[in-house]
Design an enzyme around this catalytic site. Structure first.
Site, PDB file in Angstrom:
ATOM      1  N   ASP A  94      -3.253   1.141   9.223  1.00 55.12           N
ATOM      2  CA  ASP A  94      -4.538   1.292   8.741  1.00 55.12           C
ATOM      3  C   ASP A  94      -5.309   1.337   7.835  1.00 55.12           C
ATOM      4  O   ASP A  94      -5.535   2.469   7.546  1.00 55.12           O
ATOM      5  CB  ASP A  94      -5.348   2.741   9.338  1.00 55.12           C
ATOM      6  CG  ASP A  94      -7.053   2.347  10.145  1.00 55.12           C
ATOM      7  OD1 ASP A  94      -6.750   1.467  10.015  1.00 55.12           O
ATOM      8  OD2 ASP A  94      -7.688   3.923  10.635  1.00 55.12           O
ATOM      9  N   HIS A  98     -10.196   0.090  10.035  1.00 56.41           N
ATOM     10  CA  HIS A  98     -10.406  -0.643  11.487  1.00 56.41           C
ATOM     11  C   HIS A  98     -11.884  -0.074  11.043  1.00 56.41           C
ATOM     12  O   HIS A  98     -12.696  -0.800  11.334  1.00 56.41           O
ATOM     13  CB  HIS A  98     -10.911   0.358  12.037  1.00 56.41           C
ATOM     14  CG  HIS A  98     -10.946   1.732  11.991  1.00 56.41           C
ATOM     15  ND1 HIS A  98      -9.813   3.281  11.134  1.00 56.41           N
ATOM     16  CD2 HIS A  98     -12.044   2.762  11.965  1.00 56.41           C
ATOM     17  CE1 HIS A  98     -10.588   4.205  10.996  1.00 56.41           C
ATOM     18  NE2 HIS A  98     -12.685   3.405  11.754  1.00 56.41           N
ATOM     19  N   SER A 110     -14.217   8.001   8.327  1.00 56.44           N
ATOM     20  CA  SER A 110     -12.955   6.958   8.836  1.00 56.44           C
ATOM     21  C   SER A 110     -13.215   6.343   7.082  1.00 56.44           C
ATOM     22  O   SER A 110     -14.277   6.443   6.743  1.00 56.44           O
ATOM     23  CB  SER A 110     -13.823   5.877   9.457  1.00 56.44           C
ATOM     24  OG  SER A 110     -13.324   6.253  10.802  1.00 56.44           O
ATOM     25  N   GLY A 111     -11.281   6.670   6.937  1.00 53.39           N
ATOM     26  CA  GLY A 111     -12.130   5.243   5.285  1.00 53.39           C
ATOM     27  C   GLY A 111     -11.686   6.575   4.416  1.00 53.39           C
ATOM     28  O   GLY A 111     -11.130   5.970   3.609  1.00 53.39           O
ATOM     29  N   ASN A 129       6.609 -10.460  -1.494  1.00 58.35           N
ATOM     30  CA  ASN A 129       8.027 -10.646  -1.893  1.00 58.35           C
ATOM     31  C   ASN A 129       8.285 -10.753  -3.180  1.00 58.35           C
ATOM     32  O   ASN A 129       9.403 -11.307  -3.908  1.00 58.35           O
ATOM     33  CB  ASN A 129       8.319 -12.721  -2.005  1.00 58.35           C
ATOM     34  CG  ASN A 129       8.549 -13.333   0.299  1.00 58.35           C
ATOM     35  OD1 ASN A 129       8.818 -12.447   0.838  1.00 58.35           O
ATOM     36  ND2 ASN A 129       7.962 -13.806  -0.110  1.00 58.35           N
ATOM     37  N   GLY A 157     -17.767   9.610  10.861  1.00 55.13           N
ATOM     38  CA  GLY A 157     -18.570   8.911   9.640  1.00 55.13           C
ATOM     39  C   GLY A 157     -17.687   9.444   8.632  1.00 55.13           C
ATOM     40  O   GLY A 157     -18.111   8.997   7.563  1.00 55.13           O
ATOM     41  N   ASP A 207       9.923 -12.496 -10.464  1.00 53.25           N
ATOM     42  CA  ASP A 207       9.321 -11.892  -9.400  1.00 53.25           C
ATOM     43  C   ASP A 207      10.007 -10.327  -9.293  1.00 53.25           C
ATOM     44  O   ASP A 207      10.111  -9.898  -8.722  1.00 53.25           O
ATOM     45  CB  ASP A 207       9.722 -12.144  -8.014  1.00 53.25           C
ATOM     46  CG  ASP A 207      10.090 -13.065  -7.513  1.00 53.25           C
ATOM     47  OD1 ASP A 207      11.386 -13.162  -8.211  1.00 53.25           O
ATOM     48  OD2 ASP A 207      10.829 -12.999  -6.278  1.00 53.25           O
ATOM     49  N   GLU A 208      11.261 -10.999  -9.777  1.00 57.81           N
ATOM     50  CA  GLU A 208      12.339  -9.332  -9.781  1.00 57.81           C
ATOM     51  C   GLU A 208      12.287  -9.099 -11.359  1.00 57.81           C
ATOM     52  O   GLU A 208      13.200  -8.141 -11.833  1.00 57.81           O
ATOM     53  CB  GLU A 208      13.474  -9.778  -9.415  1.00 57.81           C
ATOM     54  CG  GLU A 208      13.487 -10.598  -7.955  1.00 57.81           C
ATOM     55  CD  GLU A 208      12.614  -9.253  -7.229  1.00 57.81           C
ATOM     56  OE1 GLU A 208      13.249  -8.362  -6.855  1.00 57.81           O
ATOM     57  OE2 GLU A 208      11.711 -10.083  -6.186  1.00 57.81           O
ATOM     58  N   ASP A 239      11.472  -7.756  -4.585  1.00 56.23           N
ATOM     59  CA  ASP A 239      11.583  -6.791  -3.438  1.00 56.23           C
ATOM     60  C   ASP A 239      13.471  -7.226  -3.122  1.00 56.23           C
ATOM     61  O   ASP A 239      14.003  -7.576  -2.014  1.00 56.23           O
ATOM     62  CB  ASP A 239      11.245  -8.526  -1.837  1.00 56.23           C
ATOM     63  CG  ASP A 239      11.432  -9.347  -2.168  1.00 56.23           C
ATOM     64  OD1 ASP A 239      11.945  -9.325  -2.977  1.00 56.23           O
ATOM     65  OD2 ASP A 239      11.244 -10.750  -1.232  1.00 56.23           O
TER      66      ASP A 239
END
Length: 492
Positions: free
Chosen positions: A345, A296, A441-442, A130, A439, A143-144, A133
C-alpha cells in the site's frame, strides 16, 4: 488520530536490505500471493477508506480551421479556384502531417512508455524493476553498470560491480562533489538539491573498494571506477543527495505519549492531500518534486492527478481552504498493490512545480538499505485524521508516539490473525486508546536515528480506531525504497 495515553510496547528489527543482496538471490517486488490473509469474523474492514465521489466537467477543444490563401493579381475561373484551393489545402495538410510525424518520432525515440528507463543511446526501454537486478537487460549492460545506492544510517555510497556481482563502498581518494552529483542524479534526485559529499571512516569491515581512475580520461563516471583492495585515505564517500530528516528546534516537552498539537516546523515533511478543497489523505515529502502516500488513497475514482492538490508547511485545514496549494502532475501506485488485503500500500505523487524548502517545509529521509530499527526504537505518526472513530477530520495537525509491534504478535489469532505481510508494519498499543484514524491515511510513520528522521512507513489500515488488539498497520517503507528510487529515476 486518537490522542489518549497507553503503555509502551516494543517491536522487532526492521532491516532494509535493499536489492541485489550479496548472500542470497536478488529480492524482487513482494509477491502478494505468498501471504494469504485469514480474516476472522471479528476483524472489520480496513480503514480508513474515505473516498468521496468527484464529479468533473469535460470540455471539447475547439476545432482548428485551416484557411489557405491564394495569390493576388491573377484572375481564375470558379472551377480553377476550387482546384487550386483543394490542392493548397492538401499540400498544407501533408506538410503538417510530415512535421507532426517528425515531432512524434523524436518524442517516441527519446521517451520510454509506461515509466520505462531508457538504455543510454540505444533507445531500448526496460522496466524499472529490471534496473540493477543483477541481470543485464540493456544492449550494452547500462542497467547493471550504473547501479548506485546509499547504505546504512551514515549514507555510505556504494556502487554495484556487475563483474563481481557485489556492492562496494567508494573510496574517497580523488572524489569530489561533481562525481557526487552524478551519482545522485542516477538515483533520481535533482542535482539542484545536492547537499554534501564527504569522506568518513569506514566501520563496515570492507576489504575491497571502488576507486576512481583519473587517467581514464573523459569517460562515464562508472567507467572510471575499478575495484581495489587499497584506499589510501582510509575513508569512504558519505553522500547526501538532499538535506533530509532535519527539523528546527522545538519544545521537546510537547512530545508526550498521548499526542499533542503539532508545532510549526515540527513535522515539516507532512503534507495534506486535497480533492476539491477537502482533505482526503496525508503524505510525506521526500524531494521537492516527490511525495510518498498510500496506494489506497489514489484508487479509482481518485486515480487521476488532476483531482489532487498538496499543501505543505501549514498546520490548519482552515488556512489551506484559502490557499492554492501544489498541483499533482503524476501518480504512480505500486504495481503489486492489493486493494483487498492492502498489501504493498504505497504510491508516489510528482508535483507540477517543486516545493521551496524552508523551516516549515523539508523532506524526510528514505530508509537506506542496511538500516536496522531496534526493538526500542520509538516512532511517531502525524496527521489531520479524526480524533475518534467515525469522527470528523481535525482542523489542526496532531502527532503521537507509537512503538512498533512485532509482526508475530500482530499476526496472532487475537490481533490480525496472519493478515500482516512483510510489506506491512504494525505500530501502536495493544490496549488501544492511541492510533491513527480516518484521514491519516498515507501520512508518515517516522523515527529518529543518528539525529536524522527516517520514513519507516505510511499509514495504511486498521480495524476501527484505537481499539484493543487492533493497532494501526503501515506500509513498510524499508521494502519499498528500491521501487521508489526506480520510479524517481524513470520519471525525472
Amino acid at each position: 488520530m486518537a490522542l489518549n495515553s497507553g503503555p509502551p510496547a516494543f517491536g522487532p528489527y526492521y532491516e532494509n536490505h535493499g536489492y541485489q543482496l550479496e548472500n542470497y538471490p536478488p529480492r524482487h517486488l513482494v509477491n502478494t500471493n505468498a501471504y494469504v490473509p485469514y480474516p476472522v469474523p471479528y476483524c472489520a474492514s480496513a480503514v480508513p477508506q474515505y473516498i468521496p465521489r468527484v464529479i468533473t466537467d469535460t470540455s471539447t477543444p475547439p476545432a482548428v480551421h485551416l484557411q489557405p490563401k491564394s495569390s493576388s493579381g491573377i484572375v481564375f475561373t470558379s472551377k480553377a479556384k476550387k482546384i487550386i484551393c483543394v490542392a493548397i489545402s492538401i499540400g498544407i495538410i501533408l506538410i503538417g502531417a510530415v512535421i507532426a510525424t517528425i515531432f512524434l518520432w523524436k518524442f517516441v525515440k527519446t521517451t520510454c512508455p509506461n515509466s520505462g528507463i531508457e538504455c543510454g543511446t540505444s533507445g531500448t526501454c526496460i522496466n524499472p524493476a529490471n534496473w540493477c537486478d543483477g541481470i543485464s537487460h540493456c544492449p550494452s549492460g547500462e542497467d547493471e553498470n550504473h547501479c548506485v545506492r546509499l547504505y546504512g544510517p551514515k549514507f555510505i555510497l556504494q556502487v554495484y560491480s556487475s563483474h563481481n556481482k557485489s556492492w562496494y563502498p567508494v573510496c574517497h581518494d580523488d572524489w569530489n562533489d561533481f562525481y557526487g552529483k552524478i551519482a545522485c542524479k542516477d538515483m533520481g534526485y535533482n542535482m539542484n538539491s545536492f547537499y554534501s559529499s564527504q569522506g568518513i571512516t569506514d566501520n563496515s569491515g570492507a576489504t575491497s573498494y571502488m576507486k576512481l581512475n583519473l587517467s581514464a580520461g573523459n569517460v562515464d563516471l562508472y567507467e572510471k571506477l575499478y575495484t581495489s583492495n587499497v584506499c589510501f585515505s582510509k575513508t569512504v564517500v558519505s553522500l547526501r543527495c538532499i538535506e533530509c530528516g532535519t527539523v528546527i528546534k522545538v519544545n521537546q516537552l510537547n512530545r508526550i505519549v498521548g499526542g499533542t498539537i503539532a508545532a510549526p516546523g515540527e513535522w515539516p515533511w507532512q503534507v495534506s492531500l486535497h480533492v476539491q478543497g477537502i482533505h482526503v489523505c496525508g503524505g510525506s515529502i521526500i524531494t521537492p518534486e516527490w511525495i510518498v502516500t498510500a496506494a489506497h488513497c489514489v484508487e479509482e475514482p481518485l486515480s487521476s492527478p488532476r483531482y489532487w492538490t498538496a499543501f505543505a508547511g501549514l498546520l490548519r485545514q482552515s488556512v489551506m481552504f484559502y490557499g492554492s496549494g501544489y498541483k499533482v502532475q503524476k501518480i504512480i501506485s505500486h504495481p503489486n498493490y492489493d486493494s483487498k488485503t492492502k498489501n504493498n500500500d504505497v504510491a508516489l505523487m510528482k508535483l507540477q512545480t517543486p516545493l521551496i524548502f524552508n523551516e516549515k517545509i523539508r523532506p524526510v529521509c528514505l530508509p537506506n538499505p542496511g538500516m536496522m530499527f531496534e526493538p526500542t526504537q520509538l516512532c511517531w505518526i502525524s496527521g489531520w485524521g479524526a480524533t475518534y472513530e467515525k469522527g470528523k477530520t481535525s482542523d489542526i495537525l496532531n502527532a503521537v508516539m507509537v512503538p512498533i509491534i512485532e509482526s508475530w504478535r500482530c499476526n496472532s489469532r487475537y490481533v490480525y490473525n496472519n493478515m500482516i505481510t512483510p510489506a506491512m508494519i504494525c505500530a501502536g498499543y495493544l490496549k488501544g486508546k492511541i492510533d491513527s484514524c480516518q484521514g491519516d491515511s498515507g501520512g508518515p510513520l517516522v523515527t529518529e536515528k543518528n539525529s536524522v528522521w527516517w520514513l519507516v512507513g505510511d499509514t495504511s489500515w486498521g480495524s476501527g480506531c484505537a481499539k484493543a488488539n487492533r493497532p494501526g498497520v503501515y506500509g513498510n517503507l524499508t521494502v519499498f525504497t528500491d521501487w521508489i528510487y526506480q520510479q524517481m529515476q524513470a520519471n525525472r
